[in-house]
Write a protein that holds these residues in place. Structure first.
Motif, PDB file in Angstrom:
ATOM      1  N   UNK A 432       0.821  -1.210   0.000  1.00 37.60           N
ATOM      2  CA  UNK A 432       0.000   0.000   0.000  1.00 37.60           C
ATOM      3  C   UNK A 432       0.859   1.266   0.000  1.00 37.60           C
ATOM      4  N   UNK A 433       1.989   1.236   0.704  1.00 43.25           N
ATOM      5  CA  UNK A 433       2.852   2.418   0.701  1.00 43.25           C
ATOM      6  C   UNK A 433       3.419   2.666  -0.698  1.00 43.25           C
ATOM      7  N   UNK A 434       3.792   1.598  -1.380  1.00 46.25           N
ATOM      8  CA  UNK A 434       4.299   1.738  -2.749  1.00 46.25           C
ATOM      9  C   UNK A 434       3.205   2.268  -3.675  1.00 46.25           C
ATOM     10  N   UNK A 435       1.981   1.759  -3.517  1.00 46.20           N
ATOM     11  CA  UNK A 435       0.877   2.226  -4.356  1.00 46.20           C
ATOM     12  C   UNK A 435       0.584   3.701  -4.114  1.00 46.20           C
ATOM     13  N   UNK A 436       0.627   4.099  -2.849  1.00 47.00           N
ATOM     14  CA  UNK A 436       0.420   5.512  -2.520  1.00 47.00           C
ATOM     15  C   UNK A 436       1.479   6.381  -3.188  1.00 47.00           C
ATOM     16  N   UNK A 437       2.724   5.956  -3.084  1.00 45.91           N
ATOM     17  CA  UNK A 437       3.822   6.739  -3.646  1.00 45.91           C
ATOM     18  C   UNK A 437       3.716   6.818  -5.167  1.00 45.91           C
ATOM     19  N   UNK A 438       3.403   5.686  -5.806  1.00 45.43           N
ATOM     20  CA  UNK A 438       3.266   5.683  -7.264  1.00 45.43           C
ATOM     21  C   UNK A 438       2.151   6.616  -7.718  1.00 45.43           C
ATOM     22  N   UNK A 439       1.043   6.576  -6.994  1.00 49.68           N
ATOM     23  CA  UNK A 439      -0.091   7.424  -7.349  1.00 49.68           C
ATOM     24  C   UNK A 439       0.279   8.895  -7.233  1.00 49.68           C
ATOM     25  N   UNK A 440       0.979   9.251  -6.158  1.00 52.56           N
ATOM     26  CA  UNK A 440       1.392  10.646  -5.969  1.00 52.56           C
ATOM     27  C   UNK A 440       2.370  11.084  -7.052  1.00 52.56           C
ATOM     28  N   UNK A 441       3.290  10.187  -7.417  1.00 52.39           N
ATOM     29  CA  UNK A 441       4.252  10.522  -8.468  1.00 52.39           C
ATOM     30  C   UNK A 441       3.552  10.747  -9.807  1.00 52.39           C
TER      31      UNK A 441
END
Length: 541
Positions: A432-441
């Motif tokens: 989930x942390x990776x998904x959050x970061x990817x979405x923000x990027x």
């Protein structure tokens, strides 16, 4: 000058076939394209800023290599009149206009721009005296070998400028195997093209086929004013363009896909009476949206009529398909066809008391894997609405998968809100942390600022649950569970709550909630109201 008009698409296969145990039939037809003079191929520098100048220089060099390779192959096959197979190359800088001496122009583009006739993933095309090379697609298909892919694609498209069609067999599995083995295909014109550009070569068969088109006079064969000094005893005559079909037709230009039924596309045609010979087959080469191919071999009736069907179901690839017809080793490009396959809105399961959530979730997972993201989202939302708890695995999986699907649909801001809901419920949820970061990027890369949330901001899933509750799509327990979550997060006061079985929420509270869901009340005002009502015992949780 050149005769004829053609649109020809390069293809590549990505799947592996199986063996075969019977005699193969193959076809290597000619198209009606003819050169009418010693050709000059002009490669034009692209003005696009999407390609580095050094890469552009290398693509120009690959063009010259392609021209010289064909020239050498053809001249080496000619014992006496090698000049009949001469070819010239010319570079046109980005500041120059294409000169009149250019027989064929080579242009470099990042993506196909002729959406009406070309597949979006095509590697190259020949149309209107021009070879188009799509370097972005080359890179996506061939990876770090994309420059070699450009060289071999230019060679392939040059074959079309001579009048060569596609070489293929009548066995799709064999075609797939040829396209993936570590050996050169039988022809540079083989369809589908090999996944490794290193093994694609101009073969003796290709040279022989070009020579059969132009005969003993080479590129002078179709010249309106053949040089008078050319005198050949017992020459091999050239092949004039021929038109093997009176008509070709498909039953639908757009094929609709339905989940629970197959759709048949009817293909019909009529072989020209002047060319019909009993026992010869019609070959139909179909290029799919992913550039894989399938071949149909049909035996016409005694009067030259042919008919067949292609079956589509909801697992078929949506997108544009092209269809090339060949008979007696000849193609009339004007009779080639294209059609589109579209996904329809697949009916969702009715929301009844005994709804099988596992079945709906399985459908959602299948749609997601197939890339049918809109349908996956619809089913995941039903899973969310009918889950017993916001912390159960199906609920969190549905939220996370909706976020991933929205990324595929390029709705990055919405995807972020779904990932945030997962994180707020379970910060340790896998990836989930990776998904959050990817979405923000992705949001940042697309120029959309990410606003920082205030401490009193309510998670999106709570507002979603509230919306379902006020529309009677969720029980009081779902809304109370959301209130408990806000209490645990310190958003409202820490009051002594009763069990769900004793919980109740006055009906008029729905009016306040509806104002908040509709945006007429801010998160802060809503939280203060709920906090006050809970403190006074008006809402018992």
């Amino acid at each position: 000058m050149i005769l004829g008009f053609t649109i020809v698409i390069s293809v590549i296969i990505i799947s592996v076939g199986t063996g075969y145990a019977y005699a193969l039939d193959y076809t290597y037809p000619t198209i009606n394209q003819r050169l009418t003079e010693i050709p000059t191929y002009c490669a034009v520098e692209s003005i696009s800023n999407k390609i580095e100048s050094s890469e552009m220089d290398e693509m120009i060099q690959k063009s010259e290599i392609a021209v010289n390779t064909w020239k050498q192959k053809l001249q080496n096959s000619e014992p006496t009149n090698k000049e009949f197979w001469d070819m010239k190359f010319k570079k046109i800088s980005k500041n120059e206009s294409v000169s009149e001496d250019c027989t064929i122009t080579i242009l470099f583009r990042d993506d196909p721009e002729f959406s009406g006739s070309l597949l979006s993933k095509t590697l190259g095309a020949f149309m209107r005296n021009t070879i188009f090379i799509y370097y972005a697609n080359q890179e996506s298909v061939y990876g770090d070998k994309w420059m070699d892919g450009i060289l071999k694609t230019i060679m392939h498209e040059m074959g079309h400028t001579f009048g060569l069609g596609h070489y293929t067999t009548d066995d799709n599995d064999v075609n797939n195997k040829i396209a993936t083995r570590d050996e050169s295909p039988p022809s540079i014109m083989f369809a589908p093209a090999h996944i490794n550009p290193d093994v694609r070569k101009i073969t003796d068969l290709d040279v022989s086929q070009v020579r059969s088109i132009y005969g003993s006079y080479g590129f002078h064969a179709f010249s309106e004013q053949r040089p008078s000094e050319i005198i050949i005893e017992n020459p091999t005559l050239p092949l004039d363009p021929e038109y093997p079909f009176e008509f070709t037709k498909i039953s639908e230009n757009t094929v609709k896909l339905f989940r629970h039924q197959d759709t048949l596309l009817k293909i019909t045609g009529q072989v020209n009476n002047d060319l019909y010979m009993q026992g010869h087959h019609v070959f139909i080469l179909i290029t799919n949206p992913d550039l894989s191919t399938q071949v149909l071999k049909i035996t016409p009736t005694r009067d030259g009529f042919f008919e067949t069907f292609v079956n589509f179901n909801y697992k078929s690839l949506p997108g544009k398909y092209s269809m090339e017809f060949a008979y007696f080793e000849k193609i009339d490009e004007s009779k080639n066809l294209t059609f589109e396959v579209e996904q329809t809105d697949i009916p969702l399961p009715s929301e009844i008391e005994n709804l099988n959530i596992l079945s709906v979730n399985n459908d959602a997972e299948q749609f997601f894997e197939m890339g049918l993201y809109a349908d996956a989202i619809k089913n995941y939302k039903i899973v969310i609405k009918n889950s017993n708890s916001v912390i159960e695995p199906l609920y969190l999986n549905a939220l996370n998968k909706i976020g991933l699907a929205l990324i595929e649909l390029r709705d990055y801001e919405k995807s972020l809100s779904y990932f945030e809901q997962v994180y707020e419920i379970n910060p340790d949820y896998p990836d989930i942390e990776k998904n959050l970061e990817n979405s923000k990027l992705l949001i940042f890369a697309n120029g959309t600022p990410i606003e920082e949330k205030t401490e009193l901001s309510v998670p999106g899933w709570i507002k979603s649950a509230a919306g379902w509750w006020i529309s009677n799509q969720a029980t009081d327990g779902v809304f109370i569970e959301a209130l408990e979550y806000m209490q645990n997060k310190g958003m409202i006061g820490n009051y002594e709550f009763s069990n769900y079985s004793q919980s109740f929420v006055p009906g008029w509270i729905k009016q306040i909630v509806s104002w908040w869901v509709d945006g007429r009340v801010s998160d802060e005002e809503f939280l203060k109201t709920i906090d006050y009502l809970s403190e006074k015992g008006i809402i018992v949780i």
